[in-house]
Design a protein around this motif. Structure first.
Motif, PDB file in Angstrom:
ATOM      1  N   LEU A   1      56.780  29.558  27.067  1.00 36.66           N
ATOM      2  CA  LEU A   1      57.189  30.131  26.131  1.00 36.66           C
ATOM      3  C   LEU A   1      57.277  31.601  25.670  1.00 36.66           C
ATOM      4  N   SER A   2      56.219  32.164  26.018  1.00 34.42           N
ATOM      5  CA  SER A   2      55.893  33.454  25.728  1.00 34.42           C
ATOM      6  C   SER A   2      56.866  34.536  26.684  1.00 34.42           C
ATOM      7  N   ARG A   3      57.541  34.021  27.764  1.00 32.71           N
ATOM      8  CA  ARG A   3      58.422  34.735  28.602  1.00 32.71           C
ATOM      9  C   ARG A   3      59.713  34.551  27.801  1.00 32.71           C
ATOM     10  N   LEU A   4      59.889  33.515  27.297  1.00 34.08           N
ATOM     11  CA  LEU A   4      61.383  33.043  26.901  1.00 34.08           C
ATOM     12  C   LEU A   4      61.457  33.941  25.678  1.00 34.08           C
ATOM     13  N   LEU A   5      60.315  33.880  24.769  1.00 25.00           N
ATOM     14  CA  LEU A   5      60.172  34.759  23.526  1.00 25.00           C
ATOM     15  C   LEU A   5      60.754  36.237  23.939  1.00 25.00           C
ATOM     16  N   LYS A   6      60.007  36.759  24.847  1.00 24.62           N
ATOM     17  CA  LYS A   6      60.101  38.270  25.334  1.00 24.62           C
ATOM     18  C   LYS A   6      61.590  38.480  25.510  1.00 24.62           C
ATOM     19  N   ILE A   7      62.339  37.717  26.428  1.00 19.80           N
ATOM     20  CA  ILE A   7      63.406  37.623  26.888  1.00 19.80           C
ATOM     21  C   ILE A   7      64.544  37.612  25.615  1.00 19.80           C
ATOM     22  N   ALA A   8      64.354  36.743  24.660  1.00 21.60           N
ATOM     23  CA  ALA A   8      64.925  36.539  23.394  1.00 21.60           C
ATOM     24  C   ALA A   8      65.220  37.908  22.725  1.00 21.60           C
ATOM     25  N   ARG A   9      63.639  38.106  22.420  1.00 21.30           N
ATOM     26  CA  ARG A   9      63.685  39.511  21.769  1.00 21.30           C
ATOM     27  C   ARG A   9      64.233  40.811  22.190  1.00 21.30           C
ATOM     28  N   GLN A  10      64.297  40.890  23.704  1.00 21.56           N
ATOM     29  CA  GLN A  10      64.825  42.048  24.360  1.00 21.56           C
ATOM     30  C   GLN A  10      66.344  41.869  24.238  1.00 21.56           C
TER      31      GLN A  10
END
Ligand code: EPU
Length: 292
Positions: free
Chosen positions: A101-110
């Protein structure tokens, strides 16, 4: 002949589950496997099916308590690169179940895609989050899902549109399958706004839950919208200890592993919590964590 003989997937035997759960608790899994792709996964499922061997799937191991005596059957984790792909569509992300979930959030934010921020700080994978419709009060990952693909236990891939997926409070019908992928519909927004919201969610979580010891997240489900943590707190149980396990002094719906807890300590604490809550409020709390 052994069930694993013709498989490409490496099988580990008597694999300690302590190392695969955020609780850092649990005896050995009889078999443990991380298939490399859907082809290997399918072969493994077919063989397990033929030999009648039970299968348990873990994501990040964040919502489970594994028995001290260990598990019969195969523990599967979709941890290979093939199960960690993310691709971008118009205001959408297609995301494989092994992505954290942390990587998903990072990608979504970027990408300037908003909607997932409430998941900040949840230590899980997309697959785990979908299986149990992870979220916070009034916001769940299921609300964002447009379609999902899964593999059934015979190795057949199926894709479900939104209408065929049922999400409830910490439940979903996807959990009957091995979840492979989901398409999430998000909203285009300013990256800084998204970043700030993630920060707020993380800050609230840190303040109310702390982050010092191993745990499995919230142990019980909330009761009819009432915080189970608050209910347990009102019973005066914060800090209550059974050997190596303790109810958190910060948020009473967390049980902490003080370093050497066993599953039986946690189970004793859970039984005590249930008993006290029943006695004081006549409420029967149900576990949110899976007990294996
Ligand atoms: N509260 C207490 N004492 C406690 C805990 C909470 O008085 O020991 C009070 C708080 O002060 C607040 C209210 O209860 O006024 C609600 O607390 P919180 O915002 O922490 O929410 P929650 O309902 O207890 C839920 C989720 C958490 C999630 C938080 C974040 C469940 C079972 N729990 O907790 O999820 O992190 O909201 O908003 O749905 C998890 O699923 O593993 C989990 C920890």
């Amino acid at each position: 002949m052994n069930w694993w003989q013709d498989l490409k997937t490496k099988i580990k035997f008597q694999e300690p589950m302590q190392g695969h759960t955020t609780f850092k608790i649990g005896g050995p899994a009889e078999y443990y496997a991380e298939p490399k792709d859907t082809r290997q996964l399918k072969l493994l499922l077919k063989s397990a099916n033929r030999y009648n061997i039970p299968i348990l799937v873990i994501g990040a191991g964040s919502n489970i308590l594994v028995n001290d005596n260990g598990l019969k059957g195969i523990v599967l984790r979709l941890n290979s690169p093939a199960f960690k792909k993310v691709s971008l569509g118009h205001n959408r992300l297609s995301v494989a179940s092994g992505v954290s979930l942390s990587r998903l959030l990072k990608i979504a934010r970027q990408q300037g895609l908003a909607g997932l921020e409430f998941l900040a700080g949840i230590p899980g994978t997309v697959g785990g989050a979908l299986a149990m419709n992870a979220g916070i009060p009034k916001k769940n990952i299921g609300d964002l899902v447009e379609a999902a693909s899964v593999m059934d236990y015979r190795g057949k891939i199926r894709t479900f549109p939104k209408e065929k997926i049922k999400f409830g409070y910490r439940t979903s019908n996807l959990s009957k399958y091995i979840i492979l992928n989901a398409r999430l519909k998000l909203i285009k927004e300013d990256k800084r706004e998204i970043k700030n919201r993630i920060k707020e969610y993380l800050g609230y979580r840190r303040k109310t839950q702390g982050k010092s010891r191993a745990s499995a997240g919230c142990v019980f489900k909330n009761y009819k919208g009432l915080s189970a943590g608050k209910i347990i707190d009102l019973c005066g149980l914060k800090g209550k200890r059974v050997r190596g396990a303790s109810i958190s002094g910060r948020h009473a719906n967390f049980i902490l592993n003080l370093g050497h807890a066993q599953a039986r300590d946690v189970l004793r604490l859970m039984a005590l919590v249930k008993k006290e809550v029943k006695k004081k409020f006549n409420i029967t709390l149900e576990p949110e964590i899976k007990i294996w």
